[in-house]
Motif scaffolding. Structure first.
Motif, PDB file in Angstrom:
ATOM      1  N   UNK A   1       5.743  -1.356  40.448  1.00  0.00           N
ATOM      2  CA  UNK A   1       5.287  -1.159  41.513  1.00  0.00           C
ATOM      3  C   UNK A   1       5.335  -0.045  42.091  1.00  0.00           C
ATOM      4  N   UNK A   2       4.618   0.772  40.906  1.00  0.00           N
ATOM      5  CA  UNK A   2       5.131   2.667  41.046  1.00  0.00           C
ATOM      6  C   UNK A   2       3.624   3.425  42.627  1.00  0.00           C
ATOM      7  N   UNK A   3       2.580   2.532  42.396  1.00  0.00           N
ATOM      8  CA  UNK A   3       1.795   3.035  43.185  1.00  0.00           C
ATOM      9  C   UNK A   3       1.968   2.486  43.675  1.00  0.00           C
ATOM     10  N   UNK A   4       2.353   0.584  44.666  1.00  0.00           N
ATOM     11  CA  UNK A   4       2.742   0.345  46.115  1.00  0.00           C
ATOM     12  C   UNK A   4       3.906   1.179  46.880  1.00  0.00           C
ATOM     13  N   UNK A   5       4.486   1.504  46.402  1.00  0.00           N
ATOM     14  CA  UNK A   5       6.140   2.208  46.618  1.00  0.00           C
ATOM     15  C   UNK A   5       5.499   3.498  46.745  1.00  0.00           C
ATOM     16  N   UNK A   6       4.222   4.174  46.199  1.00  0.00           N
ATOM     17  CA  UNK A   6       3.979   5.642  46.457  1.00  0.00           C
ATOM     18  C   UNK A   6       3.472   5.742  47.511  1.00  0.00           C
ATOM     19  N   UNK A   7       2.346   4.639  48.037  1.00  0.00           N
ATOM     20  CA  UNK A   7       2.042   4.166  49.062  1.00  0.00           C
ATOM     21  C   UNK A   7       2.299   4.068  50.715  1.00  0.00           C
ATOM     22  N   UNK A   8       3.660   3.464  50.176  1.00  0.00           N
ATOM     23  CA  UNK A   8       4.641   2.575  51.636  1.00  0.00           C
ATOM     24  C   UNK A   8       5.866   4.406  51.553  1.00  0.00           C
ATOM     25  N   UNK A   9       5.892   4.599  50.755  1.00  0.00           N
ATOM     26  CA  UNK A   9       7.423   6.269  50.485  1.00  0.00           C
ATOM     27  C   UNK A   9       6.633   7.192  50.150  1.00  0.00           C
ATOM     28  N   UNK A  10       5.827   7.676  50.237  1.00  0.00           N
ATOM     29  CA  UNK A  10       5.654   8.611  49.415  1.00  0.00           C
ATOM     30  C   UNK A  10       5.432   9.152  48.402  1.00  0.00           C
ATOM     31  N   UNK A  11       4.915  10.243  47.078  1.00  0.00           N
ATOM     32  CA  UNK A  11       4.767  10.564  45.804  1.00  0.00           C
ATOM     33  C   UNK A  11       6.185  11.117  45.360  1.00  0.00           C
ATOM     34  N   UNK A  12       6.737  11.025  45.982  1.00  0.00           N
ATOM     35  CA  UNK A  12       8.524  11.981  45.243  1.00  0.00           C
ATOM     36  C   UNK A  12       9.328  10.205  45.164  1.00  0.00           C
ATOM     37  N   UNK A  13       9.057   9.852  44.247  1.00  0.00           N
ATOM     38  CA  UNK A  13      10.199   7.925  44.058  1.00  0.00           C
ATOM     39  C   UNK A  13      10.111   8.451  42.592  1.00  0.00           C
ATOM     40  N   UNK A  14      11.482   7.848  42.032  1.00  0.00           N
ATOM     41  CA  UNK A  14      11.968   7.539  41.103  1.00  0.00           C
ATOM     42  C   UNK A  14      11.947   6.460  40.234  1.00  0.00           C
ATOM     43  N   UNK A  15      10.766   5.451  39.958  1.00  0.00           N
ATOM     44  CA  UNK A  15      11.141   4.118  39.528  1.00  0.00           C
ATOM     45  C   UNK A  15      11.449   3.662  38.582  1.00  0.00           C
ATOM     46  N   UNK A  16      12.178   2.718  38.293  1.00  0.00           N
ATOM     47  CA  UNK A  16      12.290   1.924  37.334  1.00  0.00           C
ATOM     48  C   UNK A  16      12.172   1.135  36.701  1.00  0.00           C
ATOM     49  N   UNK A  17      11.114   0.838  35.782  1.00  0.00           N
ATOM     50  CA  UNK A  17       9.904  -0.259  35.881  1.00  0.00           C
ATOM     51  C   UNK A  17      11.048  -0.864  34.854  1.00  0.00           C
ATOM     52  N   UNK A  18      10.560  -2.816  34.823  1.00  0.00           N
ATOM     53  CA  UNK A  18      11.252  -3.524  33.897  1.00  0.00           C
ATOM     54  C   UNK A  18      10.426  -4.422  33.861  1.00  0.00           C
ATOM     55  N   UNK A  19      10.414  -5.492  33.457  1.00  0.00           N
ATOM     56  CA  UNK A  19       9.697  -6.621  32.844  1.00  0.00           C
ATOM     57  C   UNK A  19       8.900  -6.490  31.868  1.00  0.00           C
TER      58      UNK A  19
END
Length: 315
Positions: free
Chosen positions: A208-226
């Motif tokens: 959920x990189x986009x969904x998190x970015x819109x909530x938290x801002x673009x400076x996230x570090x996602x760890x995708x799985x699934x």
């Protein structure tokens, strides 16, 4: 409401279309009647029938046709589709290509596709972000042309030609539903659509990189799985992508892996089409009921890629 105008502009996308046209397919659409995939009629954009099996070839060719390619060739980082597109575009235009792939999300089918299209594939250890760092270091050290999967204006411009094509093919479109990874496809689509056509992003709960970015801002570090991590597993949105997305993407939807499997099975059962997990994610917005169109809403779902072994969704 008046927005600032981040690049790429619709005019730039319109100019890109004839430049890349000799090298790509104008992929077909398929109109499905009411109750096939949900309560409302839907049109599928069959971009998985593209020359390399995904939309990525649009941006790859536009990068190489508008930027100088040195003798050392081009370099990219990819879970598969971008790498195959870069390899094919490079081989077609007479360049060497090297693709860095994170070992943790590497799939045999996509590795084979990249090699078959002419790439030297380098598997990297660690996270997706670590792979991106290795690829960037190689580009800096050797001078190879870096073809980023989602964070350059040329990439967004090339991908935006898909939305232009949809609008030319359909007799009016209100909403385009797009699965999202690093934001290159949805950024290009949104750059074309602006405020004229609704753009809906779909991700899994664990990509959920986009969904998190819109909530938290673009400076996230996602760890995708699934199940969709191999195609939608960007650690963060691109800077350029984010600027377009935050202005022109209307809705961000999440679905789970079970819904993704179910959407892929329904796509096969009703159309005999096989999409990869990233493509099924977009379909899952409708088949799971996460997005319910209005009765007269003209909806297009992008089947963005098909580079997966047949039957991956079988129970």
């Amino acid at each position: 409401m008046t927005h600032p105008t981040p690049d790429p502009t619709p005019d730039a996308i319109a100019a890109a279309a004839p430049l890349i046209a000799p090298h790509i397919r104008a992929t077909p659409i398929l109109s499905l009647p009411k109750d096939t995939m949900g309560a409302a009629p839907v049109t599928l954009k069959l971009e998985h029938t593209q020359v390399t099996g995904s939309f990525k070839v649009r941006g790859a060719f536009f990068n190489m046709l508008t930027r100088e390619v040195p003798d050392v060739g081009v370099v990219a980082a990819s879970g598969g589709n971008h790498g195959a597109a870069v390899a094919h575009a490079a081989s077609t235009l007479g360049h060497a290509s090297r693709i860095f792939v994170p070992r943790l999300i590497a799939k045999d089918e996509k590795l084979r596709r990249m090699r078959d299209f002419g790439a030297e594939v380098v598997l990297t250890d660690g996270s997706v972000a670590d792979c991106m760092a290795e690829y960037a270091a190689f580009a800096e050290k050797t001078g190879a042309l870096s073809v980023h999967p989602y964070d350059t204006i040329p990439t967004l411009t090339g991908q935006g030609t898909l939305a232009r094509e949809i609008e030319a093919q359909m007799d009016g479109v209100d909403t385009i539903i797009v699965s999202t990874g690093g934001g290159g496809l949805i950024g290009g689509v949104a750059a074309w659509c602006r405020d004229r056509i609704k753009v809906v992003s779909v991700e899994t709960e664990t990509t959920n990189t986009l969904e998190r970015s819109l909530r938290e801002g673009p400076e996230i570090d996602a760890s995708p799985s699934g199940i969709a991590a191999g195609s939608l597993g960007g650690p963060r949105l691109g800077v350029q992508s984010y600027e377009v997305i935050r202005h022109f993407v209307d809705e961000a939807i999440l679905v789970d892996d079970d819904a993704t499997f179910a959407a892929a099975r329904m796509l096969w059962e009703t159309t005999r089409l096989i999409g990869e997990p990233g493509a099924a994610v977009a379909m899952a917005a409708l088949t799971s009921g996460a997005y319910v169109p209005a009765p007269d809403e003209r909806v297009c779902v992008v089947i963005c890629g098909g580079n997966e072994v047949p039957g991956w969704f079988a129970p």
